[in-house]
Design an enzyme around this catalytic site. Structure first.
Site, PDB file in Angstrom:
ATOM      1  N   CYS A   1     165.685  42.500 -26.394  1.00 43.42           N
ATOM      2  CA  CYS A   1     165.832  42.015 -27.768  1.00 43.42           C
ATOM      3  C   CYS A   1     164.472  41.835 -28.429  1.00 43.42           C
ATOM      4  CB  CYS A   1     166.607  40.699 -27.790  1.00 43.42           C
ATOM      5  SG  CYS A   1     165.831  39.364 -26.840  1.00 43.42           S
TER       6      CYS A   1
ATOM      7  N   GLU B   1     107.260  58.804   8.552  1.00 38.80           N
ATOM      8  CA  GLU B   1     108.473  58.627   7.741  1.00 38.80           C
ATOM      9  C   GLU B   1     109.334  57.503   8.305  1.00 38.80           C
ATOM     10  OE1 GLU B   1     109.180  63.220   6.154  1.00 38.80           O
ATOM     11  OE2 GLU B   1     109.861  62.624   8.157  1.00 38.80           O
TER      12      GLU B   1
ATOM     13  N   ASP C   1     113.068  61.785   3.888  1.00 35.22           N
ATOM     14  CA  ASP C   1     112.742  63.105   4.437  1.00 35.22           C
ATOM     15  C   ASP C   1     112.012  63.935   3.378  1.00 35.22           C
ATOM     16  OD1 ASP C   1     112.627  65.481   5.772  1.00 35.22           O
ATOM     17  OD2 ASP C   1     114.769  65.914   5.642  1.00 35.22           O
TER      18      ASP C   1
ATOM     19  N   ASP D   1     114.902  61.979 -21.110  1.00 33.90           N
ATOM     20  CA  ASP D   1     115.325  60.968 -22.084  1.00 33.90           C
ATOM     21  C   ASP D   1     116.633  60.278 -21.695  1.00 33.90           C
ATOM     22  OD1 ASP D   1     113.127  61.603 -23.691  1.00 33.90           O
ATOM     23  OD2 ASP D   1     114.224  63.272 -24.604  1.00 33.90           O
TER      24      ASP D   1
ATOM     25  N   TRP E   1     171.290  41.833 -31.726  1.00 32.79           N
ATOM     26  CA  TRP E   1     172.596  42.234 -31.203  1.00 32.79           C
ATOM     27  C   TRP E   1     173.423  42.955 -32.269  1.00 32.79           C
ATOM     28  CZ3 TRP E   1     174.161  36.988 -28.482  1.00 32.79           C
ATOM     29  CH2 TRP E   1     173.433  36.869 -27.284  1.00 32.79           C
TER      30      TRP E   1
ATOM     31  N   GLU F   1     109.903  64.561  16.373  1.00 33.81           N
ATOM     32  CA  GLU F   1     110.612  63.990  15.234  1.00 33.81           C
ATOM     33  C   GLU F   1     111.951  63.436  15.691  1.00 33.81           C
ATOM     34  OE1 GLU F   1     110.576  67.476  12.757  1.00 33.81           O
ATOM     35  OE2 GLU F   1     108.955  66.652  11.537  1.00 33.81           O
TER      36      GLU F   1
ATOM     37  N   ASP G   1     125.941  30.534   4.932  1.00 31.22           N
ATOM     38  CA  ASP G   1     126.093  29.647   6.102  1.00 31.22           C
ATOM     39  C   ASP G   1     125.664  30.303   7.407  1.00 31.22           C
ATOM     40  OD1 ASP G   1     127.188  27.733   4.388  1.00 31.22           O
ATOM     41  OD2 ASP G   1     129.192  28.591   4.614  1.00 31.22           O
TER      42      ASP G   1
ATOM     43  N   GLU H   1     119.271  59.875  17.125  1.00 33.02           N
ATOM     44  CA  GLU H   1     118.217  59.092  17.778  1.00 33.02           C
ATOM     45  C   GLU H   1     117.836  57.890  16.926  1.00 33.02           C
ATOM     46  OE1 GLU H   1     116.644  63.281  19.635  1.00 33.02           O
ATOM     47  OE2 GLU H   1     115.547  62.331  17.999  1.00 33.02           O
TER      48      GLU H   1
END
Length: 725
Positions: free
Chosen positions: A110, A622, A611, A708, A296, A573, A643, A578
């Site tokens: 309604c 690195e 890297d 920009d 109604w 490396e 905490d 690793e």
């Protein structure tokens, strides 16, 4: 959530681009479900077939999900039929659309029908929602369309004309004219907009009024109504505003029950006229009357000024004709304004623009619209009762620039209306979603902070009280209130009452004079302050342990068959696997860090960050560069760890990210929370490091192509950047 996080944000970006292109305006509405009415109708006419809408099919799913769902007996005998199968000579509109064309069926909507009845009082508004270029004769292809305002955008909703029937009678909304179908089709389009017919059950008249107009609604409780209520109502109707009213039902079991006077409690009515008439036998006496309509299409007021009451004798024939008085059981009736105030408990006025109804001037208002989102664990902070999280809610800066023309008693003030509307809750009802209890508070920004677009921090709200706020938090789709404040700068905080409640909203601000409102969005930037590598003399015990581990790994793998010789000479490396072993061996000794250990994927991202030669492995140099970063971030993590539990609460994440040198906006904080927080809205150490690694890598990639503030990439460049990150 209806979207995956990535899907949601892609969809949001697309919507923002559409708006920039003018999509979503009255002249260029968005196509709901991507459907183009004109193209689809032409296709149907060319094929000589009738349109069938597969996005809202003639099935149980379109009817509903619970009371009108698969398990309901109500749907078993429902048959979907086109109007040409229901009656001879069906018409879209017969003799113009009017309020008698709307009669409620077996659906508790309604509230919607009361709004449609109000819509028919203004032809311009009506034909904006119900386009006139459609009929059951010329160009008929079984397809119709309607337009609604939806959270800041106008959308065009396409439907086919198959309507639910039972014994060849319409189940839901119908017209008093058996061969007229515009109101039934409008209801179907609105049901499609919300997912199903059942989604329309129960609501507030103002919701539909706003969806028909894009207006803003103000509520009046009769017991608190201003003395000028009659004048307010009359002026509102003269302006084309839409009005609804209702009688609260205090006992749920008595919802939509008739009173002795013929009125119905818990039921929505339309206010369709307000008039003042001179009674002939009382020369100096005038009576104020209100005309109402029951959706109604029957059941009317039987008290004074009802259809056949004796009071009508006191009016001349001319007065009665002017009021269009008739005795018919059509759901429409008159009553005195005094009886109206006594019997109804609330009235809702939807202003097409929120003009100052309390005075005689019509003002043009400035409107600003902002979209926002509460995200659990990040920006769903709850109300002021929750000070630890309240400050994380979205914040909108409001600048009131000019005072009203009609300020009294030398008061310098700006009138404005704030409207907070939650989105999509009706559509998601079938998933168990209910309306949140929502509200907002307004704080004055100190002069020294004017122009500062930074998010206001927790301390500001701990030591400053609000300048204004909504009367109460309430579980309606929209909370609206009018204010008068001095010109200046303010911040509006919209929130749910409880924290952690996730949803979308739209915040609108209407003001008599010039204003600007915008979400406080930090400028997106990063400080790449890389800690200087420690020299040999400054190595800590932990540094020495790392060098030793690195050398041990190098020694272990140097004899492996097929192991490549490093570009750094004799130094080996470290691979991602690793690196994972090294980091997890060290981090496991820090009992104050809650971590499940760094994953292989996370370690690959770390390598990608530092890297420099594109080998996919780390040299000692690195490696030390990376470890210095991790140590810095570890200190920030410990500072915000709650905490000593070794975790960061997701609401504190924005502060931690800021300390790490990144300034982000609310949308990005939302994404980070969804991506890195666990179910308890906490972030552990390895997730924290993973987040910062990803942030720095993507900032660096953007800055390499920056022109920009924007970048332009080919598909190859985009994938190269995103795949190795």
């Amino acid at each position: 959530m209806p979207y995956t996080p990535s899907g949601f944000f892609c969809d949001r970006l697309i919507r923002e681009r559409e708006r920039r292109d003018g999509e979503g305006s009255l002249s260029k509405p968005l196509r709901f479900s991507g459907q183009d009415f004109t193209a689809l109708r032409q296709e149907c006419l060319a094929k000589k077939s009738l349109f069938e809408d597969d996005t809202f099919p003639a099935s149980v799913e379109s009817l509903g999900y619970r009371e009108l769902g698969h398990k309901s007996n109500k749907v078993k005998n429902i048959v979907w039929r086109r109007p040409k199968e229901i009656c001879e000579n069906p018409q879209f509109i017969v003799g113009g659309a009017s309020r008698t064309d709307i009669c409620q069926g077996d659906l508790g909507d309604c509230w919607l029908l009361a709004a449609i009845a109000c819509l028919t009082l203004n032809e311009k508004l009506l034909y904006r929602v119900v386009p006139q270029d459609q009929s059951y004769s010329e160009g008929y292809g079984g397809i119709f369309h309607f337009q609604f305002w939806r959270y800041g955008d106008w959308v065009d909703v396409v439907i086919d004309d198959r309507i639910p029937t039972f014994n060849n009678q319409l189940v839901f909304t119908k017209s008093a004219e058996r061969n007229e179908f515009w109101s039934a089709l409008l209801e179907k389009a609105y049901a499609k907009l919300h997912g199903s017919y059942e989604a329309l059950k129960g609501g507030n008249t103002t919701e539909a009024m706003e969806d028909f107009t894009g207006g803003v609604t103000e509520f009046y409780e009769m017991k608190e109504a201003p003395k000028e209520l009659y004048k307010i109502m009359k002026k509102a109707l003269e302006r084309g505003s839409m009005m609804g009213c209702s009688i609260d039902s205090l006992v749920p079991a008595r919802f939509e029950t008739r009173t002795v006077s013929g009125l119905v409690k818990g039921h929505a009515y339309s206010v369709t006229a307000v008039e003042e008439c001179k009674q002939s036998q009382h020369k100096a006496s005038k009576v104020r009357l209100v005309r109402l309509r029951n959706p109604w299409g029957q059941v009317e007021w039987n008290g004074p000024w009802s259809d056949n009451s004796k009071e009508w004798v006191s009016l001349s024939k001319g007065e009665k004709d002017q009021l269009q008085h008739q005795s018919a059981e059509d759901g429409e009736f008159w009553m005195s304004f005094e009886d109206f105030k006594k019997n109804y408990t609330k009235i809702e006025i939807c202003n097409l623009t929120p003009d100052a109804l309390e005075d005689d001037k019509i003002h043009k208002w400035t409107v600003s619209v902002n979209e926002g989102r509460w995200v659990r664990g990040c920006s769903a902070g709850g109300c002021r009762n929750y000070p630890d999280t309240f400050w994380t809610n979205p914040q909108f800066r409001l600048r009131l620039l000019e005072e009203d023309d009609d300020s009294e008693d030398n008061e310098v003030a700006c009138s404005f209306v704030v409207s907070l509307m939650q989105k999509n809750r009706r559509k998601e009802r079938k998933l168990g979603a209910n309306l949140f209890t929502i509200g907002f508070a307004i704080y004055e920004v100190p002069k020294e902070m004017h122009g500062n677009k930074q998010h206001m921090q927790k301390d500001f709200f701990l030591f400053n009280s609000s300048k204004a706020r909504c009367k109460s938090y309430i579980n309606l789709r929209e909370v609206t209130q009018r204010f008068r404040l001095s010109p200046g700068e303010y911040v509006i905080i919209p929130s749910t009452y409880e924290p952690h409640q996730e949803g979308e909203f739209i915040l609108r601000v209407f003001s008599e004079k010039r204003n600007t409102s915008e979400e406080i969005e930090n400028r997106i930037e990063a400080d790449h302050t890389v800690p200087a590598p420690a020299n040999a003399g400054e190595e800590s015990e932990e540094d020495q342990q790392f060098r030793s581990l690195f050398q041990q790994i190098a020694a272990d793998v140097s004899t492996m068959p097929g192991r490549p010789v490093s570009a750094w000479g004799s130094e080996m490396e470290v691979t991602a696997n690793e690196l994972k072993n090294v980091l997890n061996r060290v981090v496991s000794k820090h009992k104050d860090l809650n971590t499940e250990g760094f994953s292989l994927e996370c370690c690959r991202s770390m390598i990608a960050l530092v890297d420099m030669d594109g080998t996919g492995r780390l040299s000692l140099q690195e490696f030390r560069h990376l470890w210095n970063k991790i140590k810095q971030w570890q200190g920030i993590f410990r500072h915000y760890s709650s905490d000593q539990a070794g975790i960061i609460n997701s609401y504190e994440m924005r502060n931690a990210i800021n300390d790490a040198g990144f300034r982000l906006n609310n949308q990005l904080y939302d994404i980070i929370t969804m991506r890195y927080a666990n179910e308890g809205m906490n972030i552990d150490f390895d997730s924290f490091i993973s987040c910062l690694v990803r942030l720095e890598a993507m900032f660096r990639a953007f800055q390499a192509f920056d022109q920009d503030g924007t970048i332009r990439l080919s598909v190859l460049e985009w994938l190269q950047l995103t795949m190795y990150a």
